[in-house]
Design an enzyme around this catalytic site. Sequence first.
Site, PDB file in Angstrom:
ATOM      1  N   SER A  58       0.823  -1.210   0.000  1.00 38.80           N
ATOM      2  CA  SER A  58       0.000   0.000   0.000  1.00 38.80           C
ATOM      3  C   SER A  58       0.860   1.265   0.000  1.00 38.80           C
ATOM      4  CB  SER A  58      -0.914   0.021   1.229  1.00 38.80           C
ATOM      5  OG  SER A  58      -1.697  -1.147   1.284  1.00 38.80           O
TER       6      SER A  58
HETATM    7  N1  SAH Z   1      -0.059  -5.321   4.274  1.00 38.51           N
HETATM    8  C1  SAH Z   1       0.648  -5.607   3.019  1.00 38.51           C
HETATM    9  C2  SAH Z   1      -0.172  -5.259   1.789  1.00 38.51           C
HETATM   10  C3  SAH Z   1      -1.223  -6.233   1.631  1.00 38.51           C
HETATM   11  S1  SAH Z   1      -2.007  -6.401   0.056  1.00 38.51           S
HETATM   12  C4  SAH Z   1       1.993  -4.939   2.986  1.00 38.51           C
HETATM   13  O1  SAH Z   1       2.350  -4.236   3.937  1.00 38.51           O
HETATM   14  O2  SAH Z   1       2.701  -5.150   2.001  1.00 38.51           O
HETATM   15  C5  SAH Z   1      -3.265  -7.499   0.671  1.00 38.51           C
HETATM   16  C6  SAH Z   1      -2.792  -8.901   0.951  1.00 38.51           C
HETATM   17  O3  SAH Z   1      -3.896  -9.590   1.540  1.00 38.51           O
HETATM   18  C7  SAH Z   1      -2.398  -9.702  -0.269  1.00 38.51           C
HETATM   19  O4  SAH Z   1      -1.098 -10.194  -0.105  1.00 38.51           O
HETATM   20  C8  SAH Z   1      -3.427 -10.822  -0.313  1.00 38.51           C
HETATM   21  O5  SAH Z   1      -2.905 -12.050  -0.798  1.00 38.51           O
HETATM   22  C9  SAH Z   1      -3.820 -10.943   1.144  1.00 38.51           C
HETATM   23  N2  SAH Z   1      -5.120 -11.578   1.419  1.00 38.51           N
HETATM   24  C10 SAH Z   1      -6.258 -11.473   0.698  1.00 38.51           C
HETATM   25  N3  SAH Z   1      -7.245 -12.177   1.285  1.00 38.51           N
HETATM   26  C11 SAH Z   1      -6.722 -12.752   2.408  1.00 38.51           C
HETATM   27  C12 SAH Z   1      -7.239 -13.592   3.424  1.00 38.51           C
HETATM   28  N4  SAH Z   1      -8.516 -14.006   3.410  1.00 38.51           N
HETATM   29  N5  SAH Z   1      -6.422 -13.982   4.428  1.00 38.51           N
HETATM   30  C13 SAH Z   1      -5.117 -13.577   4.452  1.00 38.51           C
HETATM   31  N6  SAH Z   1      -4.570 -12.775   3.506  1.00 38.51           N
HETATM   32  C14 SAH Z   1      -5.349 -12.357   2.499  1.00 38.51           C
END
Ligand code: SAH
Length: 213
Positions: A58
């Site tokens: 993000s």
């Molecule tokens: N916090 C991260 C950015 C996350 S992008 C950072 O600092 O880089 C969102 C992430 O959520 C993705 O990697 C995606 O694979 C994950 N995601 C989506 N649905 C999910 C779920 N149900 N449980 C765990 N992770 C999930």
Amino acid sequence: MQTKQELIRYWKSSGIIKDKLVLKAFAEVKREQFVLKEYKGQAYSDIALPIIEGQTISQPSTVMIMTQALEAKKGNKILEIGAGSGYQAALLGRIVGSKGRIYTTEIIHKLVEFAKENLRCKEYGNVQIIETDGSLGLGRFAPYDGIIVTAACPSVPEELISQLKVGGILVIPVGDLYMQNILKIRKISSKETTTENLGSFMFVPLRGKRGWR
Ligand code: SAH
């Protein structure tokens, strides 16, 4: 292109980020360690960057707004849904310190490996990555002082509220696939919550049981 110092100055002068612990964590964690090689030069541009598997790290301002909203303190136990690059978890790890604990869940195996690689150094020893569907939270280590979701949710999973301590805070983007509001939900008693809307943002979709198909 911006620098780390320029971003910090911008947040301070605009009043967007006031929490000193949050600003200190940002100054300490190297975002360039969490982005792909080809984007290292843009690590401090205030934009989201692609990681792998179609996911993103993000935008710094969004990460900081969410981190501040969580009101994490030294010694806290925090749950993150969506480890991605591991950057958000690293920031939280600095904030809660060696007596605190960050559990971050990730549903895509390759991203679990990516986050583990990025978080392998000793200073992030208080961060644990768990490969699972985090949309139902993580009952194993509940209750938490704070829960942060970094993927777009169609609604607030009730499991996340029940896994919060009374007084705990859930920060979660809720909306449709194109636009979400970041909600700051405080659990004020075992049955009551208050909600503050922090504005519109755009996240990658949450998958899993409480996510989108
Ligand atoms: N916090 C991260 C950015 C996350 S992008 C950072 O600092 O880089 C969102 C992430 O959520 C993705 O990697 C995606 O694979 C994950 N995601 C989506 N649905 C999910 C779920 N149900 N449980 C765990 N992770 C999930």
